[in-house]
Enzyme design. Structure first.
Site, PDB file in Angstrom:
ATOM      1  CG  ASP A 350      -1.915   1.046   1.285  1.00 15.04           C
ATOM      2  OD1 ASP A 350      -2.778   1.043   0.392  1.00 15.04           O
ATOM      3  OD2 ASP A 350      -1.865   1.905   2.198  1.00 15.04           O
ATOM      4  CD  GLU A 379      -2.300   2.011  -3.422  1.00 19.73           C
ATOM      5  OE1 GLU A 379      -3.449   2.255  -3.837  1.00 19.73           O
ATOM      6  OE2 GLU A 379      -1.937   2.325  -2.277  1.00 19.73           O
TER       7      GLU A 379
END
Ligand code: CA
Length: 675
Positions: A350, A379
């Site tokens: 993340d 990400e």
């Protein structure tokens, strides 16, 4: 870590006398903390002795408390830990302390910090407030030694399916007993009331290779003592990084249960040929001020602003500092633990842009030393600005410096579906013009290709992936509107049939593009989230998979299944190198907008098909296209996918010269000799 004893510099004030007051950066007065390079932080249990080691270099004392319960109850024993090497505190208890709970409390300056769980805890009691001493070998389910990873030859073979544990099984039409639990993934033979396969059988039928689980480590926002309330949260609020979430177990009070049930889940998925990816959120913690990190080493694990407040690159109130040796070490050891103890097959990071490139490369190196088939991606962005210098961030644009770590392509995602910030903003699929170069950029998985005009790509001005396996190709995930909701918002004046065509079309582009495809769970079931784009804390009624839909939209499900099969059967759609794509994939030059076409030639990547032609027609009208010399057979269209050649009536399967690409759909043709 190199194993050397080296010093680190913490730019923090010396006078830390108030817990919750965060140190101000003051370069002229740095605190130098020793780095502990041993591998025994946390608790080590045997029936004869339990030892505890914690890193708290600024502490004057550290108190260890032992409890019979994971919450409440009287403290059983209180011990003062002994100062040991390199900023650590050590204590050993003789005898058998299995299934007791424990906490630490540091005194720093004159301030007694909060009593916290061990950041290295491997088990916790309810709501993760106390660590637990467990015998991990007793948490292994029967036959655990035979729960090996399913084979994986190449990352190019991966098809990811992103799911939240609760969404998977909570709706009654799942026909699953352990609703919202890890154990739901162990139930074979489940069916919807209409007789369709659900649960794990559905995954096998669909043909995905990896399940990507939204956070399953212990997070804070579900009250595990009140599970009858049916609370929901995505779980991006970490509390204990090395422990499974309690609300997904059948008993969150006994720390052994969640560990065992998590392992049973992994075992069942592996047995069914499916690998398991964990979504990890090392970039921030739920409540930094109350966290174990901050109360053991104030100002160390988090990045701070000059005024002493937590910086907030996560937009969740704080951000961790992966560049600091002990945070880097924590991440590395945590990831290795999940790989070795739970047999996790990969990780999705993340807000990976908040981690530094050096840390990510070290993670890749050390995890691949354990098993080179572990898949890592993240990400490649931050949620807000960060003190971490831009050049050091593990950003999408730096993918070529992230050796063997993939990034999500928001370029093809928003190219297909439309912008993430605007629910009603159209993409290519719904007829938005001038996104053709973004689609082509996605087809080659963000790599260098001479036929792409990079100036016209939506978010990127240059290729960023060193090879196609560094790109996650997708159209939607848990964030932002789900596919069906986006279609409803952007396919203006469309019939239901048109919208269902788009539900197929969007992922037909994904699954015929290079890179590693990711499907948002339920796209194959025409899932809606009722236009809620940020459903992180909304009820089951918004988030759950409704398995009745499989019967209702079986045609869509079957189309997805066949697309996945097509991809698996034909390595031309999953080339492993940029060079191979450049050698084999050529785009057709066309004046038409809303049309992208390309040819993959020469039995690419060992494909049995010699020549493959693919068209994407996003127009609201059928489009005529010119075919190259030769005889061609349609193997995929909006109507059907038949690898031996289409038999759909009224739609010629054998084409010469010109053919028609129906509106809002793909068309795949193969040279007649090959089929
Ligand atoms: Ca929890």
């Amino acid at each position: 870590m190199t194993g050397n004893y080296f010093l680190i510099i913490l730019t923090a004030m010396l006078s830390l006398n108030i817990a919750g007051d965060h140190p101000t950066a003051k370069k002229e007065n740095p605190i130098i903390y020793p780095v502990y390079d041993g591998e025994d932080l946390g608790v080590h249990y045997t029936a004869q002795k339990t030892s505890f080691r914690v890193w708290s270099p600024a502490a004057e004392s550290v108190t260890l408390r032992i409890f019979n319960e994971g919450h409440g109850g009287e403290v059983l024993d209180v011990y003062q830990m002994e100062k040991d090497i390199k900023g650590t505190w050590l204590f050993e208890l003789n005898g058998d302390w299995k299934n007791k709970y424990y906490t630490y409390q540091a005194k720093i300056g004159n301030k007694l910090m909060l009593e916290v769980p061990d950041p290295y805890a491997k088990a916790v009691g309810v709501n993760g407030d106390r660590g637990m001493i467990v015998d991990l070998s007793e948490t292994n389910p029967p036959d655990w030694e035979n729960a090996d990873r399913p084979p994986l030859k190449s990352f190019a073979d991966i098809v990811l399916w992103e799911i939240h544990v609760r969404d998977f099984s909570v709706h009654p039409s799942a026909g699953i007993q352990h609703k919202g639990k890890f154990l739901a993934f162990t139930e074979e033979g489940t069916r919807s009331p209409e007789g369709q396969k659900t649960g794990i059988d559905h995954l096998v039928e669909l043909g995905i290779t990896h399940i990507h689980l939204l956070p399953v480590f212990d997070f804070a926002t579900i009250d595990e003592s009140r599970l009858e309330k049916n609370q929901f949260n995505w779980g991006y609020d970490p509390k204990n990084f090395n422990v499974p979430e309690g609300s997904y177990s059948t008993d969150p009070y006994d720390g052994n249960v969640r560990i065992s049930e998590f392992k049973q889940m992994v075992q069942a998925l592996h047995k069914n040929g499916i690998r398991v990816i964990m979504d990890v959120v090392y970039n921030h913690m739920f409540d930094a001020g109350k966290s174990s990190f901050e109360n053991l080493v104030p100002g160390y694990y988090f990045r701070m602003r000059p005024d002493g407040t937590f910086s907030d690159g996560s937009a969740c109130g704080n951000e961790t500092a992966s560049e600091k040796p002990m945070m880097r070490k924590f991440m590395l050891e945590s990831l290795k633990y999940w790989v070795q103890e739970y047999r996790i097959d990969g990780f999705r990071f993340d807000l990976m842009g908040l981690h530094d490139i050096e840390t990510m490369n070290l993670i890749r190196k050390e995890l691949h030393a354990i098993d080179s088939t572990i898949f890592l991606y993240g990400e490649g962005w931050t949620a807000a600005d960060s003190p971490l210098p831009e050049k050091d961030r593990a950003l999408k644009s730096h993918a070529s410096r992230l050796n063997g770590v993939a990034v999500f392509s928001d370029d093809i995602r928003d190219g297909i579906r439309g912008p993430w910030w605007d629910n009603k903003g159209s993409g290519f699929m719904a007829g938005k013009k001038d996104l053709e170069e973004s689609i082509k950029f996605g087809v080659v998985a963000s790599t260098m290709h001479l036929q792409i005009d990079y100036k016209k790509v939506n978010y990127s001005t240059a290729p960023y992936a060193a090879n196609p396996l560094q790109t996650i190709t997708y159209v939607t995930c848990h964030d932002n509107p789900c596919l069906w909701d986006k279609i409803v918002n952007t396919c203006i004046g469309c019939s239901k049939t048109d919208k269902l065509d788009l539900q197929k079309f969007a992922n037909a582009i994904v699954l015929t593009s290079q890179g590693v495809p990711l499907l948002h769970a339920g796209e194959e079931l025409v899932r809606t989230k009722f236009n809620e784009h940020n459903s992180y804390n909304l009820p089951d009624s918004i988030n759950q998979l409704v398995w009745h839909n499989k019967h209702l939209y079986y045609d869509v499900f079957d189309y997805y299944r066949k697309l996945i099969q097509l991809r698996k059967n034909h390595p031309a759609f999953r080339m492993p190198s940029t060079q191979m794509i450049q050698n084999h994939l050529q785009f057709f030059e066309t004046d038409k907008s809303l049309l992208v076409g390309f040819q993959i030639s020469g039995n690419a990547n060992g494909d049995t098909w010699k020549e493959i032609i693919v068209f994407y027609n996003a127009d609201s009208l059928d489009t005529e296209v010119e075919l190259p010399e030769g005889e061609w057979v349609i193997v995929a269209s909006k109507y059907s996918i038949e690898e031996k050649g289409s038999t759909v009536k009224g739609f010629n399967s054998l084409q010469r010269g010109k053919t028609t690409v129906p509106k809002r759909s793909i068309l795949v043709l193969v040279d007649k000799e090959s089929v």
